[in-house]
Design a protein around this motif. Structure first.
Motif, short mmCIF file in Angstrom:
data_model
loop_
_atom_site.label_atom_id
_atom_site.label_comp_id
_atom_site.label_asym_id
_atom_site.label_seq_id
_atom_site.Cartn_x
_atom_site.Cartn_y
_atom_site.Cartn_z
N ARG A 1 -2.46 -4.58 1.22
CA ARG A 1 -2.22 -5.34 2.45
C ARG A 1 -0.74 -5.46 2.81
NH1 ARG A 1 -6.70 -8.66 4.13
NH2 ARG A 1 -8.27 -8.71 2.49
N HIS A 2 0.09 -5.62 1.81
CA HIS A 2 1.49 -5.97 2.08
C HIS A 2 2.46 -4.81 1.97
CE1 HIS A 2 0.19 -10.07 2.38
NE2 HIS A 2 -0.33 -10.02 1.15
N THR A 3 1.95 -3.59 1.81
CA THR A 3 2.82 -2.43 1.75
C THR A 3 2.23 -1.30 2.58
OG1 THR A 3 1.77 -1.45 -0.19
CG2 THR A 3 3.54 -3.02 -0.60
N LYS A 4 3.04 -0.32 2.85
CA LYS A 4 2.59 0.82 3.65
C LYS A 4 2.35 2.06 2.78
CE LYS A 4 3.40 -1.01 7.82
NZ LYS A 4 2.54 -2.15 7.87
N GLY A 5 2.79 2.02 1.54
CA GLY A 5 2.72 3.21 0.70
C GLY A 5 1.59 3.19 -0.29
N PRO A 6 1.67 4.07 -1.26
CA PRO A 6 0.64 4.17 -2.29
C PRO A 6 0.70 2.97 -3.23
CG PRO A 6 2.49 5.56 -2.87
CD PRO A 6 2.79 4.99 -1.50
N ALA A 7 -0.33 2.84 -4.03
CA ALA A 7 -0.41 1.77 -5.03
C ALA A 7 -1.16 2.32 -6.24
CB ALA A 7 -1.12 0.55 -4.45
N ALA A 8 -1.17 1.54 -7.30
CA ALA A 8 -1.93 1.93 -8.49
C ALA A 8 -2.37 0.66 -9.22
CB ALA A 8 -1.07 2.80 -9.41
N LEU A 9 -3.52 0.75 -9.86
CA LEU A 9 -4.03 -0.33 -10.69
C LEU A 9 -4.03 0.16 -12.13
CD1 LEU A 9 -5.41 -3.19 -10.55
CD2 LEU A 9 -7.57 -1.96 -10.75
N ARG A 10 -3.53 -0.66 -13.04
CA ARG A 10 -3.50 -0.29 -14.45
C ARG A 10 -4.22 -1.38 -15.25
NH1 ARG A 10 2.03 0.83 -17.57
NH2 ARG A 10 1.93 -1.35 -18.14
N VAL A 11 -5.05 -0.95 -16.20
CA VAL A 11 -5.79 -1.86 -17.07
C VAL A 11 -5.48 -1.43 -18.50
CG1 VAL A 11 -8.05 -2.76 -17.69
CG2 VAL A 11 -7.61 -2.02 -15.35
N ILE B 1 -4.32 4.28 -5.96
CA ILE B 1 -4.99 3.62 -4.84
C ILE B 1 -4.33 4.03 -3.53
CG2 ILE B 1 -5.57 1.40 -3.80
CD1 ILE B 1 -5.26 0.15 -6.59
N PRO B 2 -5.09 4.58 -2.58
CA PRO B 2 -4.51 4.86 -1.27
C PRO B 2 -4.30 3.56 -0.51
CG PRO B 2 -6.85 5.32 -1.24
CD PRO B 2 -6.50 4.93 -2.66
N ASN B 3 -3.51 3.59 0.53
CA ASN B 3 -3.28 2.40 1.34
C ASN B 3 -4.49 2.21 2.27
OD1 ASN B 3 -2.05 0.79 3.76
ND2 ASN B 3 -0.77 0.46 1.96
N ASP B 4 -5.56 1.71 1.71
CA ASP B 4 -6.84 1.56 2.39
C ASP B 4 -7.57 0.39 1.73
OD1 ASP B 4 -9.53 1.77 3.23
OD2 ASP B 4 -9.49 3.96 3.18
N LEU B 5 -7.94 -0.61 2.52
CA LEU B 5 -8.59 -1.80 1.95
C LEU B 5 -9.90 -1.47 1.23
CD1 LEU B 5 -7.92 -4.62 4.55
CD2 LEU B 5 -7.15 -4.50 2.19
N ARG B 6 -10.55 -0.37 1.58
CA ARG B 6 -11.78 0.01 0.86
C ARG B 6 -11.49 0.32 -0.60
NH1 ARG B 6 -13.46 4.38 5.29
NH2 ARG B 6 -11.25 4.74 4.94
#
Length: 140
Positions: free
Chosen positions: A56-66, A13-18
């Motif tokens: 929202r609470h970070t400036k870097g990348p993120a990831a979602l895992r299921v 996930i990029p740091n983008d609310l979309r």
């Protein structure tokens, strides 16, 4: 693949609310394809809250895992680059709090169990916030 076999998906996930909307829709598709449509609504809500907090609470990348673990546990988690623990969930005390700042309170209310742990991913320090839903599967 049946509900008796484990599986796992990860979405960067990029740091983008979309990206939160993309994460929700991707999760809906994954659960639908795996025949877990009964979990979609709650799982979408939980994934959206976890992904939203990560963005929202970070400036870097993120990831979602299921991850699906037989006989019936769905784990949804979000990694972000901030190693600080998440703020503890607060109870809903006023109606105006229902629309913002509800993240982990909703996760706590809707999931069977939730937690977090420090985590390193691709050399970045951060944390992994997760929750689980138990599914009651119907056998034919």
């Amino acid at each position: 693949m049946s509900e008796n076999e484990p599986w796992e998906y990860s979405l960067h996930i990029p740091n983008d609310l979309r990206a939160v909307t993309i994460s929700r829709r991707t999760l809906r598709l994954i659960l639908t394809v795996h025949g877990l449509i009964g979990l979609v609504d709650v799982a979408e809500l939980l994934a959206a809250e976890l992904a939203s907090n990560a963005v929202r609470h970070t400036k870097g990348p993120a990831a979602l895992r299921v991850r699906w673990s037989p006989p019936g546990t769905l784990r949804i988690g979000a990694w972000d680059a901030d190693p600080e623990p998440p703020e503890p969930p607060m109870p809903f005390e006023r109606e105006e709090e229902w629309e913002s700042g509800r993240g982990l309170a909703l996760v706590r209310a809707c999931a069977d169990v939730w937690g977090w742990q420090p985590l390193t991913r691709e050399g970045d320090r951060g944390k992994y916030v997760w929750c689980e839903l138990a599914a009651l599967l119907q056998t034919a």
